[in-house]
Design a protein around this motif. Structure first.
Motif, PDB file in Angstrom:
ATOM      1  N   VAL A 102       9.119  -4.568   3.329  1.00  0.00           N
ATOM      2  CA  VAL A 102       7.969  -4.020   4.032  1.00  0.00           C
ATOM      3  C   VAL A 102       6.730  -4.274   3.193  1.00  0.00           C
ATOM      4  O   VAL A 102       6.719  -4.018   1.984  1.00  0.00           O
ATOM      5  CB  VAL A 102       8.138  -2.510   4.275  1.00  0.00           C
ATOM      6  CG1 VAL A 102       6.893  -1.951   4.930  1.00  0.00           C
ATOM      7  CG2 VAL A 102       9.359  -2.250   5.151  1.00  0.00           C
ATOM      8  N   ASP A 103       5.669  -4.797   3.825  1.00  0.00           N
ATOM      9  CA  ASP A 103       4.433  -5.111   3.118  1.00  0.00           C
ATOM     10  C   ASP A 103       3.464  -3.939   3.215  1.00  0.00           C
ATOM     11  O   ASP A 103       2.997  -3.595   4.290  1.00  0.00           O
ATOM     12  CB  ASP A 103       3.807  -6.372   3.719  1.00  0.00           C
ATOM     13  CG  ASP A 103       2.515  -6.748   3.017  1.00  0.00           C
ATOM     14  OD1 ASP A 103       2.294  -6.272   1.881  1.00  0.00           O
ATOM     15  OD2 ASP A 103       1.735  -7.518   3.606  1.00  0.00           O
ATOM     16  N   PHE A 104       3.184  -3.294   2.091  1.00  0.00           N
ATOM     17  CA  PHE A 104       2.256  -2.173   2.042  1.00  0.00           C
ATOM     18  C   PHE A 104       0.868  -2.594   1.544  1.00  0.00           C
ATOM     19  O   PHE A 104      -0.051  -1.791   1.497  1.00  0.00           O
ATOM     20  CB  PHE A 104       2.791  -1.085   1.110  1.00  0.00           C
ATOM     21  CG  PHE A 104       4.019  -0.391   1.613  1.00  0.00           C
ATOM     22  CD1 PHE A 104       5.277  -0.900   1.329  1.00  0.00           C
ATOM     23  CD2 PHE A 104       3.922   0.760   2.362  1.00  0.00           C
ATOM     24  CE1 PHE A 104       6.424  -0.258   1.792  1.00  0.00           C
ATOM     25  CE2 PHE A 104       5.055   1.406   2.825  1.00  0.00           C
ATOM     26  CZ  PHE A 104       6.317   0.896   2.540  1.00  0.00           C
ATOM     27  N   SER A 105       0.714  -3.862   1.178  1.00  0.00           N
ATOM     28  CA  SER A 105      -0.503  -4.285   0.484  1.00  0.00           C
ATOM     29  C   SER A 105      -1.754  -4.214   1.347  1.00  0.00           C
ATOM     30  O   SER A 105      -2.855  -4.014   0.841  1.00  0.00           O
ATOM     31  CB  SER A 105      -0.333  -5.713  -0.044  1.00  0.00           C
ATOM     32  OG  SER A 105      -0.095  -6.623   1.023  1.00  0.00           O
ATOM     33  N   SER A 106      -1.602  -4.374   2.652  1.00  0.00           N
ATOM     34  CA  SER A 106      -2.774  -4.404   3.528  1.00  0.00           C
ATOM     35  C   SER A 106      -3.111  -3.062   4.148  1.00  0.00           C
ATOM     36  O   SER A 106      -4.009  -2.967   4.985  1.00  0.00           O
ATOM     37  CB  SER A 106      -2.558  -5.444   4.639  1.00  0.00           C
ATOM     38  OG  SER A 106      -1.431  -5.089   5.431  1.00  0.00           O
ATOM     39  N   LEU A 107      -2.415  -2.017   3.748  1.00  0.00           N
ATOM     40  CA  LEU A 107      -2.657  -0.699   4.328  1.00  0.00           C
ATOM     41  C   LEU A 107      -4.041  -0.167   3.956  1.00  0.00           C
ATOM     42  O   LEU A 107      -4.483  -0.301   2.812  1.00  0.00           O
ATOM     43  CB  LEU A 107      -1.600   0.298   3.835  1.00  0.00           C
ATOM     44  CG  LEU A 107      -0.227   0.221   4.489  1.00  0.00           C
ATOM     45  CD1 LEU A 107       0.760   1.100   3.731  1.00  0.00           C
ATOM     46  CD2 LEU A 107      -0.291   0.644   5.953  1.00  0.00           C
ATOM     47  N   ALA A 108      -4.707   0.442   4.930  1.00  0.00           N
ATOM     48  CA  ALA A 108      -5.991   1.082   4.645  1.00  0.00           C
ATOM     49  C   ALA A 108      -5.773   2.233   3.668  1.00  0.00           C
ATOM     50  O   ALA A 108      -4.787   2.973   3.793  1.00  0.00           O
ATOM     51  CB  ALA A 108      -6.606   1.604   5.936  1.00  0.00           C
ATOM     52  N   SER A 130      -2.793  10.614   1.390  1.00  0.00           N
ATOM     53  CA  SER A 130      -3.209   9.271   1.815  1.00  0.00           C
ATOM     54  C   SER A 130      -2.534   8.220   0.947  1.00  0.00           C
ATOM     55  O   SER A 130      -2.034   8.510  -0.147  1.00  0.00           O
ATOM     56  CB  SER A 130      -4.727   9.123   1.702  1.00  0.00           C
ATOM     57  OG  SER A 130      -5.122   9.174   0.327  1.00  0.00           O
ATOM     58  N   VAL A 131      -2.557   6.991   1.428  1.00  0.00           N
ATOM     59  CA  VAL A 131      -2.018   5.881   0.645  1.00  0.00           C
ATOM     60  C   VAL A 131      -2.743   5.772  -0.695  1.00  0.00           C
ATOM     61  O   VAL A 131      -2.117   5.579  -1.746  1.00  0.00           O
ATOM     62  CB  VAL A 131      -2.134   4.573   1.456  1.00  0.00           C
ATOM     63  CG1 VAL A 131      -2.009   3.347   0.557  1.00  0.00           C
ATOM     64  CG2 VAL A 131      -1.081   4.530   2.557  1.00  0.00           C
ATOM     65  N   ALA A 132      -4.063   5.935  -0.672  1.00  0.00           N
ATOM     66  CA  ALA A 132      -4.835   5.831  -1.916  1.00  0.00           C
ATOM     67  C   ALA A 132      -4.426   6.901  -2.911  1.00  0.00           C
ATOM     68  O   ALA A 132      -4.235   6.621  -4.109  1.00  0.00           O
ATOM     69  CB  ALA A 132      -6.330   5.920  -1.613  1.00  0.00           C
TER      70      ALA A 132
END
Length: 509
Positions: free
Chosen positions: A3-9, A262-264
């Motif tokens: 799963v690619d998480f790199s482009s998540l806002a 949040s992802v951040a």
């Protein structure tokens, strides 16, 4: 599956922690101490560092003892439940919220806080709740003087009970417990299906037995072991369609909690990506009172909520690998499974926990357990998707969420999750009825014998009213049980109090 998480806002909201706690033996642990233990597990479960210091919001689910007179406690209470949890885990949140009442609240609040996190209004939210009614009741029975009082000066956003207000006519005619409302719904559904009482009980007890089997394998269930459909059927009858083992059991010691961020923030605190769970679709809505629903055997809003959540997630019922349906009464399950086109015979698992009758019914907080189980099971199968349905009132307040470890691109800061009130219609209520046709009914049992009956009827003008047998009129209750009066005409006379109407005649012509 990679799963690619790199482009998540960076502002993408996620569930990063889940916790549950159960105490099967009776003890002295309070409601909020139970919630605290689940909260501590949720913090630990996320796998990050510096978590407690970064929690800016703690929301506690309203206790049953603060929701209705039947559950009130004389053991004391906290004047600030979220601060009780904060103090116990060492947190200093900026926001402390005490929720409305209703089994829909855990999922509804998840949607609210996902929106707030996406909008940058909150960074890390701890949702927690519990019930220690098992301890409370035993202490009250034994006259133990436990002190569960806690006093704080920290600010609290207490949202109050919320909008669960039964109509005065319903209350005046014996509809004083959820049991009575759900029996009316169940009976109307039975009539719609054209099933005999015996056949219907066979179906619902088989469904409940499948829930019991799942609960028997859940280490967080209040009770060990499973019971059969026959044992469920042979338990003490409460109404003509329910035995004691078919309904939610609230005498439990259970807590559950969720940690949202949040992802951040997750990356900042070192929370591993394999702990992240996303919500792909969600919706919520409120139906009208049971007695004025055009089709009392179903909830139109429940279907609307499910459809909206599915559409948002871009999926259909067949895509759901995991399902947890609110299960306070059998019709709460079948209402959802019917709409999803799933069998309600136990052949397809419709619960992750084992349900409120067998896993346990910890008040307004049950669905927190359902979501916690969903989080844990999805982490083991990241490519799967799961549906949680939560229900408050009497199939009244619905909330649903679709979850996966696969990243979601939903902009939770702007998406609309509420079903428009325009989606609901209601019948007029008859304030001074004289006669009507039976739409549904509930026969209440006392010590194994039919004792009273409640009838929902409709006048020739299409107005609805609720009536009941007089307190000493057991003959009419037995007649209602012996000969299904649905579609028959009844007459009523004024009872002892305002809005009370006594059922005087059940014609079988």
């Amino acid at each position: 599956m990679a799963v690619d998480f790199s482009s998540l806002a960076p502002n993408t909201p996620i569930v990063v922690g889940a916790g549950q706690h159960v105490e099967r033996d009776v003890g002295t642990t309070s409601h909020l101490a139970m919630a605290t233990r689940a909260a501590a597990m949720a913090v630990s479960d996320c796998g990050g560092t510096g978590i407690v210091e970064n929690i800016d919001t703690i929301c506690a689910i309203r206790l049953f003892s603060d929701s209705a007179p039947n559950w009130q406690s004389d053991l004391g209470r906290s004047n600030n439940p979220p601060e009780s949890i904060a103090t116990a885990i060492g947190a200093s949140p900026r926001h402390r919220i005490y929720s409305h009442a209703g089994g829909n609240e855990p999922q509804a609040l998840l949607m609210e806080f996902f929106s707030d996190i996406a909008a940058g209004e909150r960074e890390m939210v701890l949702l927690a709740g519990a019930e220690a009614l098992r301890n409370q009741r035993k202490a009250q029975q034994q006259g133990l003087h436990l002190d569960w009082n806690e006093e704080f000066t920290a600010p609290l956003e207490d949202r109050g009970i919320g909008n669960i207000y039964p109509d005065p006519q319903e209350i005046a005619n014996g509809m004083v417990m959820p049991l009575h409302y759900y029996t009316l719904i169940e009976q109307a559904r039975r009539n719609d299906l054209g099933m005999s009482r015996e056949a219907y009980l066979d179906e619902t007890t088989k469904l409940m037995a499948s829930f019991s089997e799942i609960a028997s394998n859940n280490s967080y269930a209040q009770w060990p072991g499973a019971i059969s459909a026959a044992q469920i059927r042979d338990a003490e009858p409460l109404t003509h369609l329910y035995t004691k083992r078919m309904i939610a059991q609230d005498s439990v010691n259970q807590g559950a909690a969720l940690l949202l961020t949040s992802v951040a923030k997750a990356r900042e605190l070192g929370i591993p990506e394999d702990r992240w769970v996303f919500m792909h679709g969600a919706a919520q809505g409120t139906d009208v009172d049971v007695s004025v629903r055009p089709t009392p055997g179903t909830s139109v809003v429940a279907g609307n909520v499910l459809d909206k959540a599915m559409d948002m997630a871009g999926c259909k019922p067949a895509d759901m690998d995991l399902i947890d349906i609110y299960s306070c009464f059998p019709c709460a399950v079948s209402e959802i499974s019917d709409h999803l086109g799933l069998p309600a015979d136990g052949s397809v698992p419709l619960t992750l926990t084992g349900g409120l009758p067998f896993f346990g019914g910890p008040g307004n907080n049950y669905s927190m357990h359902g979501i916690a189980e969903m989080v844990w099971q999805l982490r083991k199968a990241p490519e799967q998707r799961g549906l949680v349905h939560a229900n408050g009132g009497f199939l009244t307040k619905h909330a649903a969420g679709i979850f996966s470890c696969v990243p979601s691109t939903i902009d939770w800061a702007t998406v609309e999750t509420r079903i428009s009130p325009d989606a609901t219609t209601s019948c007029e209520r008859a304030n001074n009825p004289e006669t009507g046709v039976v739409i549904s009914y509930c026969v209440n049992f006392y010590k194994g014998t039919p004792a009273t009956a409640i009838v929902l009827a409709e006048t020739d003008a299409g107005q609805r009213f609720v009536c009941c047998t007089a307190p000493t009129d057991t003959d009419t209750a037995q007649r209602v049980l012996a000969a299904d009066p649905t579609g028959e005409r009844v007459a009523v006379v004024p009872g002892e109090q305002e809005h009370n109407w006594h059922l005087r005649l059940v014609s079988n012509s």
